[in-house]
Design an enzyme around this catalytic site. Sequence first.
Site, PDB file in Angstrom:
ATOM      1  N   HIS A 583       0.963  -1.086   0.335  1.00 18.87           N
ATOM      2  CA  HIS A 583       0.005   0.212   0.035  1.00 18.87           C
ATOM      3  C   HIS A 583       0.837   1.383   0.069  1.00 18.87           C
ATOM      4  CE1 HIS A 583       1.001  -0.651   4.329  1.00 18.87           C
ATOM      5  NE2 HIS A 583       1.077   0.492   4.276  1.00 18.87           N
ATOM      6  N   ASP A 585       0.460   5.125   1.427  1.00 22.58           N
ATOM      7  CA  ASP A 585       0.218   5.932   3.195  1.00 22.58           C
ATOM      8  C   ASP A 585      -0.490   6.467   2.893  1.00 22.58           C
ATOM      9  OD1 ASP A 585       1.753   3.688   5.005  1.00 22.58           O
ATOM     10  OD2 ASP A 585       3.319   4.895   5.590  1.00 22.58           O
ATOM     11  N   HIS A 655       4.986   0.171  -0.361  1.00 25.34           N
ATOM     12  CA  HIS A 655       5.731  -0.951   0.919  1.00 25.34           C
ATOM     13  C   HIS A 655       4.401  -1.928   1.184  1.00 25.34           C
ATOM     14  CE1 HIS A 655       4.102   2.645   3.691  1.00 25.34           C
ATOM     15  NE2 HIS A 655       3.798   1.980   4.346  1.00 25.34           N
ATOM     16  N   ARG A 665       6.168  -9.132  16.617  1.00 20.90           N
ATOM     17  CA  ARG A 665       6.766  -8.463  16.432  1.00 20.90           C
ATOM     18  C   ARG A 665       6.421  -7.006  16.016  1.00 20.90           C
ATOM     19  NH1 ARG A 665       6.351  -5.028  11.799  1.00 20.90           N
ATOM     20  NH2 ARG A 665       7.911  -4.247  10.159  1.00 20.90           N
TER      21      ARG A 665
END
Length: 736
Positions: A583, A585, A655, A665
């Site tokens: 996508h 941002d 990204h 994570r």
Amino acid sequence: MALRSQAWCAYVALCVPLLFPPDGPRSAAGSRLSSDAQSGLLSQYDLQYYLGVRAYFQEEWEKAAEYLEKSIATRQSLLRTRRRCRDECAAAGSDRLHRLDTETGSMWDLWALDWIQRQAECIRFCLGRAVTPAGQLPVSAAIEYEFGTRNPYNFLQFTYYQLGKASKAASAAQTFFVANPSHLEMRNNIEKYRRMGEVTDDAFTDREREPERHWDIHDSALHAEALSDWERAVENWKDCVNVTLQQLEDCRAQCVVSSRTLPENSDSNRGDGVYEKAAALSLSLLACQQSCVSLVATRPGRVSPHEDFLPTQLEHLHTAQFKAGDLRGAMQTLRSLLLFYPSDPGALGNLRLYSASLGRDAELQNAAPSLEISRYVNRSLLEKKLLYFGVENLDFSFSDPDLWTPEDIVPESLRKTWRAEKEMLRERLNEDEREETDDSGFYAGGPVPQVGVTIAMDDRSLNGTNRVVLDGVLSQAECDAMQQLASAATLAGDGYKGRQSPHTPHEKFEGLTVLRALKFSQTGMVNQSDARLLHEVGERARTLLHSYFRSPSALFFSFSHLVCRSAVAGHQEGRLDLSHPVHVDNCILEPETRQCWREAPAFTHRDLSALLYLNEDFEGGEFFFTNKDAKTVTARVKPKCGRLLGFSSGPVNPHGVTAVTSGRRCALALWFTKEKHHRDMEREEAEGLWAADGQSVVKEKTKDGGAAPASSRSGRRQVSAGRSKEVKREIRRDEL
């Protein structure tokens, strides 16, 4: 599977308008539909939809499926019937038309009215043979919106799931998702259907594909071009042009035949006569027909149309014909394109090149433009001329959907405003076409004002523009403290309205904001020093990025979020999805056309994005950049403690994140904006609470209210546990 709402709304937050109150005339509505069914005529699809939604919330699944399917089928049949009636009645009253050229005065008016009445009589008779009188009435704008956004398939998906009909549920889910690609719950549902053994790949079909099939052909043509298969590209582009023209005619037919209310006077004190009302209605009709250009050029799931959709197809067709060696076809397509842009230097240059190459071949030299395109352009120009006359003299409002409209069509008094609007459209179109230009105003390569921080990767090693990886931003002790804070205070689904798996069903998402961390510390749930650290490391990241990207203005926090993604045990075998799909941002990425649309629901105000990683003891979870095709990976970044990844938020930096297949994570996600009115008010509320407790936040304010970067790490100060605050659940969205 997404849970149904307890209110009269679908879980996609689209409220269903009630045509009747919940305790309304159920028996009357049911008997009316029953009698209509016996007559064989098309009934009210809005009433059928209402009955289906009511049955849905009463968990009467069989009845809900029946009525919802009827509403969809009835609406589709009604649209086809309108188009058929319009075609059948096109010649009605044509024997009166020749008199319009010879009669003058009142007789001309009478013959014109006679022609209109005969058209109306024909259409009413045609519709009366297939549609009930109630079914011919206009439906509300809210119902049109429901069907325009494909919300009936949202209800059908869950209804069929409850009935155990997984294949039908998958088809309904796919149909809804095509028009709502940002709907994460439906994407998760589709993932679950794919794992069901009884659901085959054929089940994931778009049931609304036929009205949108020009997009399938369009994408096939682009694919053929990418493979340099020029013969197939020629055939696909020809089909695309023809089907687009057909879809435009289908849309225009609805403007003519569908029921319409008479335009209301904008000034209630003004009493318009017959001619004024007739002019208003005719202008409204023409505006509706012109709007079909935008409707057909808008891909499902998008808000904005592809500008110059038909001329762009002709450009592609011309190129493909030339490369396939079809000079006759290329010449005809080029002349068709010149109807839209008669003074285009590139097209005129190609025309001269063909003329020189063809020599004395008179047949090719005189190749005429496509008859269909010629008719389309001539009709459109006449409609625009009438509409602009109405804008200038009759207080009518009209938004021209085309960039190619010639200036001489527009009245002199309107040209200044018209030029400004067209220039804005062209600028946006040029921005979409720029592939490698970053207009964010950032310029990577500035100093790093913190001892111990090093540049691990820059634009060159990351194969892009305005990208950087800085190491050493946090110590191991600080990473451990942040992880401890995450373990103690992050909330499942935070930022996604409580959805624990917003991006993929194989991972659990948790988040924590600065304000909530502060409130937890005031209740003694977490260490106060850890809550203060969460705020301070965000400031530290802003200091570094403001300097490195040489930001010409202050950077305001748009949103900051401590986020953790954990692999769900037993859900990792054979995973093909991503932890976070590719996508951009601040715009909606469309990989098929390599465009990015600066429109809602994208966070268009975001200018700079960052991730400050806290750990590496997990599997997967690698960050990666791609081209606008969302497939070609250009760089990868492996998380580790203290690593700060920063990049401009625009279309040069698509990204995603690979699947987290084991472990947890954690990272601090940060977004910055240059626009003060879009700053993170929640963060400022936290700073205000600290100040009220005598613990001021060390920040030097700039002239415009932004925070000036500090020169080094600031020490953490202990906050005393004073007042006990109620922890308030904030709804925010993370897009990294």
